[in-house]
Scaffold this active site. Structure first.
Site, mmCIF file in Angstrom:
data_model
loop_
_atom_site.group_PDB
_atom_site.id
_atom_site.type_symbol
_atom_site.label_atom_id
_atom_site.label_comp_id
_atom_site.label_asym_id
_atom_site.label_seq_id
_atom_site.Cartn_x
_atom_site.Cartn_y
_atom_site.Cartn_z
ATOM 1 N N ASP A 329 0.943 -1.158 -0.129
ATOM 2 C CA ASP A 329 0.174 0.109 0.135
ATOM 3 C C ASP A 329 0.395 1.926 -0.317
ATOM 4 O O ASP A 329 1.910 0.875 0.089
ATOM 5 C CB ASP A 329 -1.334 0.173 1.368
ATOM 6 C CG ASP A 329 -1.400 1.265 1.357
ATOM 7 O OD1 ASP A 329 -2.165 0.933 0.436
ATOM 8 O OD2 ASP A 329 -2.031 2.051 1.888
ATOM 9 N N GLU A 358 1.695 0.078 -4.766
ATOM 10 C CA GLU A 358 0.202 0.795 -5.245
ATOM 11 C C GLU A 358 1.460 2.697 -5.759
ATOM 12 O O GLU A 358 1.645 3.638 -4.344
ATOM 13 C CB GLU A 358 -0.347 1.310 -4.207
ATOM 14 C CG GLU A 358 -2.036 2.616 -4.327
ATOM 15 C CD GLU A 358 -2.201 2.403 -2.845
ATOM 16 O OE1 GLU A 358 -3.511 2.646 -3.527
ATOM 17 O OE2 GLU A 358 -1.295 2.910 -1.908
#
Length: 610
Positions: A329, A358
């Site tokens: 993330d 990400e």
């Protein structure tokens, strides 16, 4: 008698000395013998322990160093396991006359490191949110937590809804039948937080599955069952931040463990500052050290002990759970050097593994900057194999819905020269942080079919968001909860069960069957997984491209117009070659490829050339 009393007294004193040192937590609780990196960090937590001396009672385990934290309640013990074998090893903790012996387990490795195959462009990833996919065990819905007990309320889009690991496991056959090869649940670690912690991105324990999702053992069973059905599992991890309910916020090991000394400072989200030659030092600092949100304290990966903790934690989960991949993330928000070292160590241990980061950029250059061996990042290698293709996602909504707009997709793909490895792009139309691709329930599926015809035939690794195959729709204008709705049929008492054909509407079955047909055709199809991509500039709103591998060809024709069109084929002779027909992979019909081709509004053709 006096001798017996004296002996008893000495034994009591001995036991008392060994019991006086209180240890509340060891992380990791166990490790493995035979890892390529022989160093192991053990974080020891207990009351007033940082004056302890630590020695190994095993001749094959060496205590390299013991680091006192600034908090009196932490100790970081570094072991050398280069000569260690599987089994129990004893560590002796002493503080003057006080002593405590700890038995620490080194497990044998049961899976060869090269067997962790990772995910590749031959896979299709299914992203789901455990809390919203299916509730397989209602008994864990409203468990009392230490910091906050959040009640399940399915009427509130931002509350917990009760979905769990058991629910995922109960529907693995559904996912295998759909044709996906990999599942990516959003984070499953403990989020002992108030509010909307159902999403999992505010971890309060890095070694424990949230009990409202299940247990560590249930997580292992889920992965084992998935593997038995031919499905890989990707674990969603977060190194940038933890939850404000984490022990670290109550008792930080070091004053710099959390950025800004543990005090909230809002991140400016200026991700461009990494490569912007004009960026101010202030903007860079606020990007790297600011908090994502106030409830998610920003971890300082520049602290070497925290860096080692995080690296070890991910390796522990790979080894413990037999993971097939990691999704990381908010990748650019963490310290870049530490993240590069993390990737390097993971791939050194598991050479066939894969990690996707990400990196949410609207532009291709910003995305490509973070991929391993990027030519846009000279002098620095992120070592990150796969990046998320946000530029394609961002442009796809307008490209497919608007009239004559597929050029937006062409323009993105035309910039693939910026990437070091186009096969390691995670390509998607939506995820849990964006509007759904279907903003409302469609009345026909022409746009739906065209978008997924593209997604499953373009370069990279496709990812689909749970429920799109049954036409789940929504926008996040009010809140994220409106694009994270429950999969109908996953809860007892649901009036519709979309996991079965009988429980779906005719339009839902048409969508499901179309996606299933494409997914099963794509599985094992090396033309799509490994083939070259040749595309043509749009002519009259039509996007045409060819995938080719070892003499096999697949021609894709997408009419981006909301009206019928007659397409001249002479401009595509370079792709069609001597073929005079193609077989439609959806219908099986033969399509003649001579002179012209009549296309209906928003029609999509995927043709295997003969």
């Amino acid at each position: 008698m006096k001798k017996l009393l004296l002996t008893t007294s000495l034994m009591a004193l001995y036991v008392g000395l060994f019991a006086a040192i209180q240890i509340n937590k060891l992380e990791p609780a166990f490790w493995w013998a035979g890892m390529k990196n022989p160093e192991l960090q053990i974080m020891v937590y207990g009351a007033d322990i940082n004056n302890l001396q630590v020695q190994s009672l095993s001749p094959n385990v060496l205590v390299k160093r013991v680091v006192k934290a600034e908090s009196p309640n932490y100790l970081f013990v570094y072991l050398d396991l280069s000569k260690a074998t599987a089994g129990k090893t004893d560590l002796l903790l002493t503080n003057g006359r006080e002593k405590r012996k700890i038995s620490y387990e080194l497990k044998p490795r049961t899976i060869a490191p090269v067997s962790h195959k990772g995910f590749t462009s031959s896979d299709v990833i299914y992203l789901l949110m455990p809390d919203r996919f299916a509730n397989g065990n209602p008994a864990n819905d409203n468990l009392k937590m230490q910091n906050a007990t959040v009640q399940v309320d399915r009427n509130d889009p931002n509350a917990r809804h009760g979905g769990d690991l058991a629910g995922i496991q109960q529907h693995l056959d559904y996912l295998a039948d759909l044709g996906v090869t990999t599942i990516w649940p959003t984070p499953v670690l403990e989020n002992d937080m108030s509010g909307g912690s159902y999403h999992g991105y505010a971890a309060t324990d890095y070694y424990k599955v949230d009990p409202r999702f299940g247990t560590n053992d249930e997580y292992l069973r889920l992965i084992n069952k998935a593997h038995q059905k031919g499905l890989k599992v990707v674990m969603d991890m977060v190194f940038n931040h933890c939850g404000s309910g984490h022990l670290w916020m109550k008792d930080m090991p070091f004053g710099d463990w959390i950025n800004n000394g543990g005090k909230y400072m809002q991140c400016n989200h200026a991700k461009h500052s990494y490569y912007d030659p004009h960026a101010s030092e202030y903007d860079k600092k606020m990007m790297k050290e600011g908090w994502f949100v106030e409830s998610m304290p920003d971890l300082n990966q520049r602290n070497p002990h925290l860096a080692r903790y995080l690296i070890q934690n991910s390796i522990w989960w790979i080894e413990y759970a037999n993971l097939d991949g990691i999704r990381q993330d908010t990748y650019p928000y963490a310290d870049a050097s530490m993240m590069a070292e993390w990737c390097k160590e993971v791939f050194n241990e598991y050479p066939n593994f894969n990690i996707v980061g990400e990196a949410w950029y609207e532009n291709v250059s910003g995305t490509a900057y973070w991929q391993a061996n990027s030519k846009l990042n000279p002098g620095f290698n992120s070592n990150l194999k796969t990046v998320m293709d946000f530029p394609t996602m961002i442009n796809s909504h307008d490209a497919f819905y608007q009239d004559n707009s597929l050029g937006k997709i062409f323009d993105v793909v035309a910039q693939d020269y910026l990437y070091a490895d186009v096969n390691n792009l995670l390509v998607f139309l939506e995820n849990h942080d964006t509007d759904r691709f279907l903003r409302e329930m469609p009345t026909d599926l022409s746009v739906f079919k065209q978008a997924f015809a593209f997604l499953f035939t373009t370069r990279g690794i496709p990812e689909i968001y749970y429920g799109t195959e049954i036409l789940m729709n929504g926008v996040k204008q009010k809140s994220d909860g409106y694009v994270r709705t429950d999969f109908s049929g996953g809860w007892m008492g649901d009036t519709q069960n979309s996991y079965t054909a009988d429980g779906r509407t005719a339009l839902q079955n048409e969508a499901f069957n179309y996606m299933q047909k494409l997914l099963k055709w794509r599985k094992g199809n090396e033309v799509i997984a490994k083939g070259s991509l040749l595309h043509f500039a749009l002519r009259n709103g039509v996007y045409v491209y060819l995938r080719e591998y070892q003499g096999k060809k697949v021609l894709v024709i997408l009419n981006g117009n909301k009206s019928e069109i007659s397409l001249s084929l002479k401009e595509y002779a370079e792709a069609i070659g001597s073929s005079n027909e193609g077989i439609d992979v959806i219908t099986g019909r033969s399509v003649e490829l001579k002179d012209k081709l009549n296309l209906s509004a928003k029609e999509s053709l995927i043709l295997e050339l003969k």
